[in-house]
Scaffold this motif. Structure first.
Motif, PDB file in Angstrom:
ATOM      1  N   ASP A 187       0.829  -1.210   0.000  1.00 31.37           N
ATOM      2  CA  ASP A 187       0.000   0.000   0.000  1.00 31.37           C
ATOM      3  C   ASP A 187       0.866   1.263   0.000  1.00 31.37           C
ATOM      4  O   ASP A 187       0.547   2.246  -0.690  1.00 31.37           O
ATOM      5  CB  ASP A 187      -0.915   0.003   1.224  1.00 31.37           C
ATOM      6  N   ALA A 188       1.958   1.252   0.774  1.00 29.94           N
ATOM      7  CA  ALA A 188       2.839   2.417   0.811  1.00 29.94           C
ATOM      8  C   ALA A 188       3.496   2.636  -0.544  1.00 29.94           C
ATOM      9  O   ALA A 188       3.678   3.779  -0.979  1.00 29.94           O
ATOM     10  CB  ALA A 188       3.908   2.237   1.888  1.00 29.94           C
ATOM     11  N   THR A 189       3.836   1.558  -1.252  1.00 30.00           N
ATOM     12  CA  THR A 189       4.450   1.686  -2.568  1.00 30.00           C
ATOM     13  C   THR A 189       3.427   2.170  -3.594  1.00 30.00           C
ATOM     14  O   THR A 189       3.732   3.014  -4.450  1.00 30.00           O
ATOM     15  CB  THR A 189       5.037   0.331  -3.006  1.00 30.00           C
ATOM     16  N   ARG A 190       2.201   1.668  -3.502  1.00 28.67           N
ATOM     17  CA  ARG A 190       1.166   2.106  -4.432  1.00 28.67           C
ATOM     18  C   ARG A 190       0.803   3.561  -4.230  1.00 28.67           C
ATOM     19  O   ARG A 190       0.363   4.240  -5.171  1.00 28.67           O
ATOM     20  CB  ARG A 190      -0.072   1.232  -4.255  1.00 28.67           C
ATOM     21  N   ALA A 191       0.982   4.065  -3.014  1.00 26.58           N
ATOM     22  CA  ALA A 191       0.645   5.464  -2.747  1.00 26.58           C
ATOM     23  C   ALA A 191       1.505   6.420  -3.559  1.00 26.58           C
ATOM     24  O   ALA A 191       1.132   7.573  -3.754  1.00 26.58           O
ATOM     25  CB  ALA A 191       0.807   5.770  -1.251  1.00 26.58           C
ATOM     26  N   GLY A 192       2.655   5.953  -4.025  1.00 27.57           N
ATOM     27  CA  GLY A 192       3.511   6.784  -4.860  1.00 27.57           C
ATOM     28  C   GLY A 192       3.139   6.733  -6.330  1.00 27.57           C
ATOM     29  O   GLY A 192       3.904   7.235  -7.160  1.00 27.57           O
ATOM     30  N   GLY A 193       2.021   6.131  -6.677  1.00 26.30           N
ATOM     31  CA  GLY A 193       1.585   6.070  -8.065  1.00 26.30           C
ATOM     32  C   GLY A 193       2.095   4.858  -8.810  1.00 26.30           C
ATOM     33  O   GLY A 193       1.939   4.763 -10.025  1.00 26.30           O
ATOM     34  N   ILE A 194       2.745   3.922  -8.115  1.00 29.07           N
ATOM     35  CA  ILE A 194       3.307   2.740  -8.749  1.00 29.07           C
ATOM     36  C   ILE A 194       2.268   1.621  -8.720  1.00 29.07           C
ATOM     37  O   ILE A 194       1.652   1.355  -7.680  1.00 29.07           O
ATOM     38  CB  ILE A 194       4.592   2.293  -8.020  1.00 29.07           C
ATOM     39  N   THR A 195       2.101   0.971  -9.823  1.00 28.33           N
ATOM     40  CA  THR A 195       1.169  -0.144  -9.903  1.00 28.33           C
ATOM     41  C   THR A 195       1.879  -1.436  -9.527  1.00 28.33           C
ATOM     42  O   THR A 195       2.931  -1.759 -10.090  1.00 28.33           O
ATOM     43  CB  THR A 195       0.601  -0.268 -11.326  1.00 28.33           C
ATOM     44  N   ILE A 196       1.316  -2.145  -8.566  1.00 28.43           N
ATOM     45  CA  ILE A 196       1.907  -3.403  -8.122  1.00 28.43           C
ATOM     46  C   ILE A 196       0.866  -4.494  -8.253  1.00 28.43           C
ATOM     47  O   ILE A 196      -0.231  -4.405  -7.686  1.00 28.43           O
ATOM     48  CB  ILE A 196       2.395  -3.325  -6.661  1.00 28.43           C
ATOM     49  N   GLU A 197       1.204  -5.503  -9.022  1.00 29.25           N
ATOM     50  CA  GLU A 197       0.347  -6.673  -9.168  1.00 29.25           C
ATOM     51  C   GLU A 197       0.900  -7.771  -8.259  1.00 29.25           C
ATOM     52  O   GLU A 197       2.039  -8.213  -8.429  1.00 29.25           O
ATOM     53  CB  GLU A 197       0.333  -7.145 -10.623  1.00 29.25           C
ATOM     54  N   VAL A 198       0.090  -8.169  -7.310  1.00 31.00           N
ATOM     55  CA  VAL A 198       0.541  -9.140  -6.306  1.00 31.00           C
ATOM     56  C   VAL A 198      -0.159 -10.477  -6.536  1.00 31.00           C
ATOM     57  O   VAL A 198      -1.383 -10.534  -6.685  1.00 31.00           O
ATOM     58  CB  VAL A 198       0.261  -8.632  -4.877  1.00 31.00           C
ATOM     59  N   GLU A 199       0.631 -11.535  -6.539  1.00 37.84           N
ATOM     60  CA  GLU A 199       0.111 -12.887  -6.682  1.00 37.84           C
ATOM     61  C   GLU A 199       0.665 -13.727  -5.526  1.00 37.84           C
ATOM     62  O   GLU A 199       1.881 -13.836  -5.358  1.00 37.84           O
ATOM     63  CB  GLU A 199       0.544 -13.482  -8.022  1.00 37.84           C
ATOM     64  N   ALA A 209       6.639   7.208 -12.101  1.00 32.84           N
ATOM     65  CA  ALA A 209       5.829   6.370 -11.218  1.00 32.84           C
ATOM     66  C   ALA A 209       4.528   5.942 -11.889  1.00 32.84           C
ATOM     67  O   ALA A 209       4.090   4.801 -11.755  1.00 32.84           O
ATOM     68  CB  ALA A 209       5.537   7.120  -9.921  1.00 32.84           C
ATOM     69  N   GLY A 210       3.891   6.837 -12.602  1.00 33.80           N
ATOM     70  CA  GLY A 210       2.622   6.495 -13.217  1.00 33.80           C
ATOM     71  C   GLY A 210       2.732   5.486 -14.332  1.00 33.80           C
ATOM     72  O   GLY A 210       1.729   4.905 -14.751  1.00 33.80           O
ATOM     73  N   GLU A 211       3.935   5.273 -14.852  1.00 30.42           N
ATOM     74  CA  GLU A 211       4.125   4.346 -15.960  1.00 30.42           C
ATOM     75  C   GLU A 211       4.823   3.056 -15.530  1.00 30.42           C
ATOM     76  O   GLU A 211       5.198   2.247 -16.376  1.00 30.42           O
ATOM     77  CB  GLU A 211       4.941   5.019 -17.069  1.00 30.42           C
ATOM     78  N   LEU A 212       5.009   2.891 -14.240  1.00 25.53           N
ATOM     79  CA  LEU A 212       5.755   1.738 -13.740  1.00 25.53           C
ATOM     80  C   LEU A 212       4.797   0.715 -13.151  1.00 25.53           C
ATOM     81  O   LEU A 212       4.007   1.025 -12.256  1.00 25.53           O
ATOM     82  CB  LEU A 212       6.771   2.172 -12.682  1.00 25.53           C
ATOM     83  N   THR A 213       4.874  -0.507 -13.659  1.00 26.21           N
ATOM     84  CA  THR A 213       4.086  -1.620 -13.143  1.00 26.21           C
ATOM     85  C   THR A 213       5.036  -2.731 -12.712  1.00 26.21           C
ATOM     86  O   THR A 213       5.866  -3.187 -13.507  1.00 26.21           O
ATOM     87  CB  THR A 213       3.125  -2.154 -14.210  1.00 26.21           C
ATOM     88  N   VAL A 214       4.914  -3.121 -11.468  1.00 24.43           N
ATOM     89  CA  VAL A 214       5.772  -4.171 -10.897  1.00 24.43           C
ATOM     90  C   VAL A 214       4.908  -5.370 -10.569  1.00 24.43           C
ATOM     91  O   VAL A 214       3.837  -5.221  -9.954  1.00 24.43           O
ATOM     92  CB  VAL A 214       6.503  -3.661  -9.627  1.00 24.43           C
ATOM     93  N   HIS A 215       5.371  -6.535 -10.990  1.00 27.78           N
ATOM     94  CA  HIS A 215       4.651  -7.771 -10.692  1.00 27.78           C
ATOM     95  C   HIS A 215       5.385  -8.505  -9.566  1.00 27.78           C
ATOM     96  O   HIS A 215       6.592  -8.784  -9.662  1.00 27.78           O
ATOM     97  CB  HIS A 215       4.563  -8.664 -11.931  1.00 27.78           C
ATOM     98  N   LEU A 216       4.659  -8.816  -8.517  1.00 28.44           N
ATOM     99  CA  LEU A 216       5.225  -9.509  -7.366  1.00 28.44           C
ATOM    100  C   LEU A 216       4.506 -10.841  -7.185  1.00 28.44           C
ATOM    101  O   LEU A 216       3.280 -10.881  -7.082  1.00 28.44           O
ATOM    102  CB  LEU A 216       5.071  -8.662  -6.095  1.00 28.44           C
ATOM    103  N   SER A 217       5.311 -11.914  -7.156  1.00 29.14           N
ATOM    104  CA  SER A 217       4.750 -13.248  -6.982  1.00 29.14           C
ATOM    105  C   SER A 217       5.406 -13.903  -5.764  1.00 29.14           C
ATOM    106  O   SER A 217       6.640 -13.944  -5.650  1.00 29.14           O
ATOM    107  CB  SER A 217       5.002 -14.102  -8.232  1.00 29.14           C
ATOM    108  N   ILE A 218       4.562 -14.405  -4.854  1.00 23.17           N
ATOM    109  CA  ILE A 218       5.040 -15.114  -3.665  1.00 23.17           C
ATOM    110  C   ILE A 218       4.328 -16.450  -3.629  1.00 23.17           C
ATOM    111  O   ILE A 218       3.097 -16.507  -3.490  1.00 23.17           O
ATOM    112  CB  ILE A 218       4.754 -14.323  -2.380  1.00 23.17           C
ATOM    113  N   CYS A 219       5.110 -17.515  -3.734  1.00 23.48           N
ATOM    114  CA  CYS A 219       4.517 -18.856  -3.826  1.00 23.48           C
ATOM    115  C   CYS A 219       5.210 -19.783  -2.826  1.00 23.48           C
ATOM    116  O   CYS A 219       6.448 -19.873  -2.798  1.00 23.48           O
ATOM    117  CB  CYS A 219       4.670 -19.400  -5.250  1.00 23.48           C
ATOM    118  N   LEU A 220       4.420 -20.443  -2.012  1.00 22.06           N
ATOM    119  CA  LEU A 220       4.932 -21.423  -1.052  1.00 22.06           C
ATOM    120  C   LEU A 220       4.330 -22.775  -1.389  1.00 22.06           C
ATOM    121  O   LEU A 220       3.103 -22.936  -1.388  1.00 22.06           O
ATOM    122  CB  LEU A 220       4.563 -21.019   0.379  1.00 22.06           C
ATOM    123  N   ASP A 221       5.209 -23.738  -1.703  1.00 26.15           N
ATOM    124  CA  ASP A 221       4.746 -25.084  -1.996  1.00 26.15           C
ATOM    125  C   ASP A 221       5.738 -26.084  -1.426  1.00 26.15           C
ATOM    126  O   ASP A 221       6.597 -25.732  -0.606  1.00 26.15           O
ATOM    127  CB  ASP A 221       4.551 -25.279  -3.510  1.00 26.15           C
TER     128      ASP A 221
END
Length: 434
Positions: free
Chosen positions: A306-318, A353-365
Motif C-alpha cells: 500500500d505504501a508503494t502504491r501510494a507513490g503512483g506505482i502499480t503493483i500486481e501481487v500474486e 511512477a505512473g508508468e511503472l508496473t511491478v509484478h510480485l509473486s510469492i509462492c509457497l509449496d
C-alpha cells in the motif's frame, strides 16, 4: 667485531628512548608495593616478636607474612584490570582483549597472581639498585669537589678523598652505574613486555571465545546495516518517486499532488522510525537483551504494498500457499528481500511512477518459498545496465539468501510486449503446520 659493535650500540641507543624510562617507572611501581608490604610486615613482625613464640613458629609467621599478602592481593579480580592498564601505558603492550577486564575465572586469577608476584620481584630488585645508584651516585659525583680527607664517600669503605683529578673515577663510576641501571631496566622491561600477553592476556580458549563474540557482534551489525539499507532505502525511493510525481502535477492536479505529499510524509515518518530503531540498537548493543526486538515479517506485506502504491506505482501481487505458517526467521528475511526487490525496481526501472508496473509473486509449496519481482526497464538492449549500479541492494539480497541456503537469479527477462528485469529467489523451507 662489527656485529658486536652493532649490538652494543643498539643496546646503548635505548637510553634516549622514552620507553626505557616508562619501563623503569613500571618497575618502580612494583618496588613501591614491595616497600609497602615490608612496612606492614615489619609492624606485624614486631607484634609477633613480642608474643614470645618459639623460633619455628615465629619463622613460619614471617614466611607467611611475606608470601600470603601478594598472593591474596593478586587473586583479586581488579588486579588484572589495573595491571593491564599499567602494562599498556608503561610497557606499550597491546592485548587482544581491549580493555583488559578483571579476572573472571580462576585460571585468569592464577595467572594474574603469577604476574603480580613477578612484577613485585623485578620491581624490588630494580628498586634496591635504584636506591643504591642514586644515593651513592650523588655522593660520588661531588667527590672531586669536596675537601681532601673526606671518608664518607663509600659506606663501610675507608677511602680518603683527594679533592683533585685522581677522584674523577668516582663521577665516572656514578654515571656508569646510572647507565647500567637504565640498561637493566630496559632489559627487564622488555622481558616483562614479552611475557605480559602470555601471562595476563587471554589463553587460546579465551581467544576463541573472544573471536566468537566479535564475530557475533560483526554479524549483528551487518544485519542491522542490511535492515537499515532495506527499510530506509525503500522509503527514500518512494519519497523520490512521489516528489517527482507531485512536482509534475502540482498545477494541473492539486488533489493528486496533495495525496502524493501525504504519502511522502508517511514514508518519511516510517523511515525515521526505522532509522531511530536501528541506531538505538547500535548504541545499546552491549546491553543484555538489546537485540531481541520484533521485526517485520510477511504479515506486514500489505502495508508495504500500500505504501508503494501510494507513490503512483502499480503493483500486481500474486500469492499462493500458507504464508502464515512460515518460520519466523524465513518470513522476516523474505519480507526484506521483497522490500529490496521493490526498491530496486523503483530506482532502476527508469520510468515515471505512473508508468511503472511491478509484478510480485510469492509462492509457497513443497519445493520451498519462491519470490519473484518483475519490472520493466528502459534499456531494451541490456537490462543489466539499469540495475548494475544499485549499490548494496542485490549484494544484500544474496547475503540474506546465502544464510538461508537458497538461490538467487537476477537479470533481464524477455517479454513479448516490453523488456524487463526479474529477481527470482528460492528459499528451501519446511512449513510448520499448527
Amino acid at each position: 667485531m662489527h656485529e658486536v659493535t652493532r649490538r652494543v650500540w643498539r643496546a646503548i641507543s635505548c637510553l634516549w628512548r622514552p620507553s626505557t624510562y616508562l619501563r623503569w617507572v613500571y618497575l618502580l611501581l612494583g618496588a613501591a608495593l614491595v616497600l609497602a608490604f615490608i612496612l606492614v610486615g615489619s609492624a606485624l613482625g614486631a607484634v609477633v616478636s613480642d608474643l614470645g613464640l618459639p623460633k619455628v613458629a615465629t619463622s613460619t609467621i614471617w614466611v607467611l607474612m611475606g608470601l600470603v599478602p601478594p598472593i591474596v592481593l593478586g587473586l583479586l579480580p581488579a588486579v588484572r584490570e589495573v595491571e593491564g592498564i599499567a602494562v599498556e601505558s608503561l610497557l606499550a603492550v597491546r592485548f587482544e582483549e581491549r580493555p583488559l577486564g578483571p579476572a573472571r575465572t580462576w585460571p585468569q586469577r592464577r595467572r594474574t597472581t603469577v604476574w603480580f608476584c613477578l612484577h613485585l620481584l623485578a620491581g624490588g630488585i630494580v628498586g634496591i639498585l635504584s636506591t643504591i645508584v642514586f644515593g651513592l651516585g650523588a655522593i660520588w659525583l661531588a667527590a672531586p669537589f669536596r675537601s681532601p680527607g673526606a671518608r664518607d664517600v663509600v659506606p663501610g669503605w675507608s677511602y680518603d678523598v683527594h679533592g683533585d683529578w685522581t677522584d674523577l673515577w668516582m663521577p665516572a663510576a656514578a654515571i656508569g652505574g646510572l647507565v647500567g641501571l637504565f640498561l637493566l631496566s630496559a632489559a627487564v622491561g622488555a622481558l616483562l613486555a614479552y611475557l605480559a600477553p602470555r601471562v595476563l592476556g587471554p589463553t587460546a580458549a579465551e581467544r576463541i571465545e573472544l573471536l566468537e563474540k566479535q564475530t557475533a557482534t560483526l554479524a549483528e551489525r551487518n544485519r542491522l546495516a542490511r535492515e537499515l539499507h532495506d527499510s530506509v532505502g525503500h522509503a527514500l525511493s518512494l519519497v523520490t518517486i512521489q516528489a517527482a510525481a507531485a512536482r509534475r502535477v502540482l498545477a494541473s492536479d492539486p488533489e493528486f499532488a496533495e495525496t502524493a505529499l501525504a504519502a511522502m510524509e508517511t514514508s518519511a515518518r516510517a523511515a525515521l522510525a526505522d532509522l531511530d530503531h536501528v541506531l538505538g540498537l547500535l548504541r545499546d548493543d552491549r546491553r543484555p537483551g538489546s537485540r531481541t526486538t520484533p521485526q517485520t515479517t510477511l504479515g506486514g506485506l500489505d502495508r508495504l504494498v500500500d505504501a508503494t502504491r501510494a507513490g503512483g506505482i502499480t503493483i500486481e501481487v500474486e500469492r499462493s500457499g500458507a504464508l502464515d505458517q512460515l518460520p519466523a526467521a524465513v518470513s522476516r528475511e523474505a519480507y526484506r528481500i521483497v522490500q529490496e526487490g521493490l526498491t530496486n525496481a523503483i530506482r532502476h526501472a527508469g520510468r515515471p511512477a505512473g508508468e511503472l508496473t511491478v509484478h510480485l509473486s510469492i509462492c509457497l509449496d513443497a519445493s520451498g518459498l519462491r519470490l519473484v519481482v518483475t519490472n520493466p526497464v528502459t534499456n531494451p538492449v541490456s537490462g543489466t545496465s539499469d540495475h548494475s549500479g544499485g549499490g548494496r541492494g542485490l549484494a544484500g539480497i544474496r547475503e540474506r539468501v546465502a544464510v538461508l541456503r537458497g538461490s538467487v537469479d537476477a537479470g533481464p527477462v524477455a517479454r513479448p510486449d516490453d523488456p524487463g528485469w526479474q529477481l527470482a529467489v528460492r528459499l528451501p523451507v519446511s512449513v510448520t503446520k499448527g
